[in-house]
Write a protein that holds these residues in place. Structure first.
Motif, PDB file in Angstrom:
ATOM      1  N   GLU A  82     -20.241  -8.218  18.044  1.00  0.00           N
ATOM      2  CA  GLU A  82     -20.768  -7.262  19.023  1.00  0.00           C
ATOM      3  C   GLU A  82     -21.409  -6.067  18.310  1.00  0.00           C
ATOM      4  O   GLU A  82     -22.460  -5.565  18.725  1.00  0.00           O
ATOM      5  N   ARG A  83     -20.801  -5.625  17.223  1.00  0.00           N
ATOM      6  CA  ARG A  83     -21.382  -4.488  16.479  1.00  0.00           C
ATOM      7  C   ARG A  83     -22.701  -4.868  15.834  1.00  0.00           C
ATOM      8  O   ARG A  83     -23.620  -4.052  15.759  1.00  0.00           O
ATOM      9  N   PHE A  85     -24.783  -7.003  17.087  1.00  0.00           N
ATOM     10  CA  PHE A  85     -25.715  -6.922  18.221  1.00  0.00           C
ATOM     11  C   PHE A  85     -26.185  -5.482  18.413  1.00  0.00           C
ATOM     12  O   PHE A  85     -27.389  -5.215  18.538  1.00  0.00           O
ATOM     13  N   LEU A  86     -25.249  -4.552  18.431  1.00  0.00           N
ATOM     14  CA  LEU A  86     -25.599  -3.150  18.680  1.00  0.00           C
ATOM     15  C   LEU A  86     -26.466  -2.595  17.562  1.00  0.00           C
ATOM     16  O   LEU A  86     -27.366  -1.788  17.808  1.00  0.00           O
ATOM     17  N   ILE A  89     -29.915  -3.606  18.262  1.00  0.00           N
ATOM     18  CA  ILE A  89     -30.456  -2.826  19.383  1.00  0.00           C
ATOM     19  C   ILE A  89     -30.933  -1.462  18.881  1.00  0.00           C
ATOM     20  O   ILE A  89     -32.017  -0.984  19.238  1.00  0.00           O
ATOM     21  N   ARG A  90     -30.141  -0.826  18.032  1.00  0.00           N
ATOM     22  CA  ARG A  90     -30.555   0.483  17.508  1.00  0.00           C
ATOM     23  C   ARG A  90     -31.780   0.346  16.611  1.00  0.00           C
ATOM     24  O   ARG A  90     -32.661   1.206  16.617  1.00  0.00           O
ATOM     25  N   LEU A  93     -34.697   0.223  18.896  1.00  0.00           N
ATOM     26  CA  LEU A  93     -35.031   1.558  19.415  1.00  0.00           C
ATOM     27  C   LEU A  93     -35.784   2.368  18.361  1.00  0.00           C
ATOM     28  O   LEU A  93     -36.758   3.059  18.672  1.00  0.00           O
ATOM     29  N   PRO A 129     -34.690  -6.924  20.030  1.00  0.00           N
ATOM     30  CA  PRO A 129     -33.593  -7.110  20.987  1.00  0.00           C
ATOM     31  C   PRO A 129     -33.368  -8.568  21.355  1.00  0.00           C
ATOM     32  O   PRO A 129     -32.231  -8.959  21.673  1.00  0.00           O
ATOM     33  N   TRP A 133     -29.778 -10.478  21.182  1.00  0.00           N
ATOM     34  CA  TRP A 133     -29.096 -11.234  22.234  1.00  0.00           C
ATOM     35  C   TRP A 133     -28.861 -12.683  21.825  1.00  0.00           C
ATOM     36  O   TRP A 133     -27.726 -13.185  21.869  1.00  0.00           O
ATOM     37  N   TRP A 136     -26.523 -12.969  18.908  1.00  0.00           N
ATOM     38  CA  TRP A 136     -25.128 -12.770  19.332  1.00  0.00           C
ATOM     39  C   TRP A 136     -24.576 -14.047  19.952  1.00  0.00           C
ATOM     40  O   TRP A 136     -23.459 -14.477  19.643  1.00  0.00           O
TER      41      TRP A 136
ATOM     42  N   THR B  21     -16.148  -0.700  17.090  1.00  0.00           N
ATOM     43  CA  THR B  21     -17.061  -1.228  18.103  1.00  0.00           C
ATOM     44  C   THR B  21     -17.325  -0.182  19.183  1.00  0.00           C
ATOM     45  O   THR B  21     -18.468  -0.014  19.630  1.00  0.00           O
ATOM     46  N   ALA B  24     -19.740   2.194  17.799  1.00  0.00           N
ATOM     47  CA  ALA B  24     -21.088   1.606  17.726  1.00  0.00           C
ATOM     48  C   ALA B  24     -21.774   1.689  19.084  1.00  0.00           C
ATOM     49  O   ALA B  24     -22.972   1.971  19.173  1.00  0.00           O
ATOM     50  N   THR B  28     -25.206   3.774  19.943  1.00  0.00           N
ATOM     51  CA  THR B  28     -26.302   3.082  20.608  1.00  0.00           C
ATOM     52  C   THR B  28     -26.692   3.801  21.891  1.00  0.00           C
ATOM     53  O   THR B  28     -27.883   3.992  22.177  1.00  0.00           O
ATOM     54  N   SER B  31     -28.634   6.872  20.966  1.00  0.00           N
ATOM     55  CA  SER B  31     -30.010   6.539  20.595  1.00  0.00           C
ATOM     56  C   SER B  31     -30.853   6.250  21.823  1.00  0.00           C
ATOM     57  O   SER B  31     -31.998   6.707  21.936  1.00  0.00           O
ATOM     58  N   LEU B  97     -24.214  -6.564  27.161  1.00  0.00           N
ATOM     59  CA  LEU B  97     -25.091  -6.882  26.042  1.00  0.00           C
ATOM     60  C   LEU B  97     -26.470  -7.291  26.554  1.00  0.00           C
ATOM     61  O   LEU B  97     -27.499  -6.846  26.052  1.00  0.00           O
ATOM     62  N   THR B 101     -30.081  -5.436  26.020  1.00  0.00           N
ATOM     63  CA  THR B 101     -31.257  -6.142  25.522  1.00  0.00           C
ATOM     64  C   THR B 101     -32.462  -5.887  26.416  1.00  0.00           C
ATOM     65  O   THR B 101     -33.544  -5.513  25.946  1.00  0.00           O
ATOM     66  N   VAL B 104     -33.946  -2.274  26.290  1.00  0.00           N
ATOM     67  CA  VAL B 104     -34.777  -1.955  25.127  1.00  0.00           C
ATOM     68  C   VAL B 104     -36.105  -2.714  25.189  1.00  0.00           C
ATOM     69  O   VAL B 104     -37.161  -2.159  24.841  1.00  0.00           O
ATOM     70  N   VAL B 105     -36.070  -3.970  25.648  1.00  0.00           N
ATOM     71  CA  VAL B 105     -37.323  -4.716  25.805  1.00  0.00           C
ATOM     72  C   VAL B 105     -38.225  -3.990  26.802  1.00  0.00           C
ATOM     73  O   VAL B 105     -39.442  -3.848  26.579  1.00  0.00           O
TER      74      VAL B 105
END
Lengths: 180, 123
Positions: A82-83, A85-86, A89-90, A93, A129, A133, A136, B21, B24, B28, B31, B97, B101, B104-105
């Motif tokens: 999961e981390r 994945f994050l 995502i960052r 961004l 992203p 996904w 993950w 986690t 994190a 996120t 951000s 999750l 996703t 951000v997309v």
């Protein structure tokens, strides 16, 4: 899974089988032995003895393509996944922010190179992203099936994109004509 | 004595996986909040007041991630500490999750759209 049976077996052996109570105990121990034997056979056949460890309803977790297969992994691995994945995502961004900033702040670069660099960064920021996904999902599935973990698909293209954007900015600086 | 303590607030493992986690998720969300504010400010040239809609939606998503991550961390911690046998993957809401996703997309798509609007306007 075998722990309860291992605990009861020596206890049954140590107590002499006298009276109904001890008979009943012997019965349950035998039932326990049969169950353990059956589960172990299942494990040997299917490679996973999850029938009585997975609670009802958990198999219906979203997404089913991930949680419908395999065995529950060590929760620490799922949390690490999961981390990851994050972190993707960052990264996405940051890529989008960089692309937008390049165009928005009206830097005195060659506008053509600047535009292409911004588009490269933002497109990379849209694809990342998706890596987050689907990566993950694939990793969680591999963890559940005890398979080797997949490599991140976009890692190579993403590196190329960032290098390309940097080169375009350099070209934009070299060919700057002072407009905008 | 030590068992009673471990049932309440001692971390589940020394690697502090659940805590890391949760953190994190926090950075996120931070951000995303910053990105949304910047988008609201910067995309005004292309979208006018609609850029503020993008900003508000992004902020709402960031707040959602922040609070749901906190709640999920607490539940994950409780179930991990209560019994290490119970599958805790159930506590990791994968819907969050997928939502992250798509957020951000969408932000990236808005950025590309804004750039095309601006380029089209200047030509």
């Amino acid at each position: 899974m075998t722990e309860p049976a291992d605990e009861t077996l020596p206890a049954a052996g140590s107590t002499p089988p006298l009276g109904e109570a001890s008979l009943a105990q012997a019965d349950t121990v035998q039932v326990g032995k049969v169950q353990v034997g059956k589960v172990q056979a299942d494990a040997a056949q299917a490679g996973a003895a999850q029938a009585d460890t997975v609670q009802p309803g958990l198999a219906r977790r979203f997404p089913r393509g991930v949680y419908g297969v395999g065995d529950e992994p060590d929760p620490r691995f799922s949390l690490a996944n999961e981390r990851t994945f994050l972190a993707w995502i960052r990264t996405a961004l940051a890529l989008i922010a960089a692309g937008v900033a390049l165009e928005a702040f009206g830097l005195s670069l060659n506008s053509g190179f600047r535009l292409v660099a911004a588009l490269v960064l933002i497109v990379a920021g849209i694809l990342t992203p998706l890596q987050a996904w689907f990566g993950w999902m694939r990793t969680e599935k591999a963890l559940r099936q005890n398979r080797p973990l997949p490599a991140p698909v976009v890692a190579g293209p993403l590196g190329v994109a960032v290098v390309l954007a940097g080169l375009l900015v350099v070209l934009g600086l070299l060919f700057a004509s002072g407009q905008q | 004595m030590s068992r009673a303590r471990s049932l309440t607030d001692a971390p589940f493992d020394r690697g502090l996986q659940a805590e890391r986690t949760a953190l994190a998720w926090r950075r996120t969300a931070l951000s995303l909040a910053l990105g949304s504010l910047a988008a609201a400010r910067v995309l005004t040239g292309a979208f006018g007041l609609w850029s503020y809609v993008i900003g508000v939606l992004g902020l709402a998503a960031a707040a959602l991630f922040l609070f749901s991550a906190d709640r999920r961390y607490r539940r994950a911690h409780e179930s991990l500490v209560a019994s290490s046998v119970e599958p805790t993957g159930a506590r990791l809401a994968s819907g969050g999750l997928l939502l992250a996703t798509m957020t951000v997309v969408a932000l990236g798509a808005a950025a590309i759209g804004a750039i095309f609007v601006i380029v089209a306007a200047t030509r």
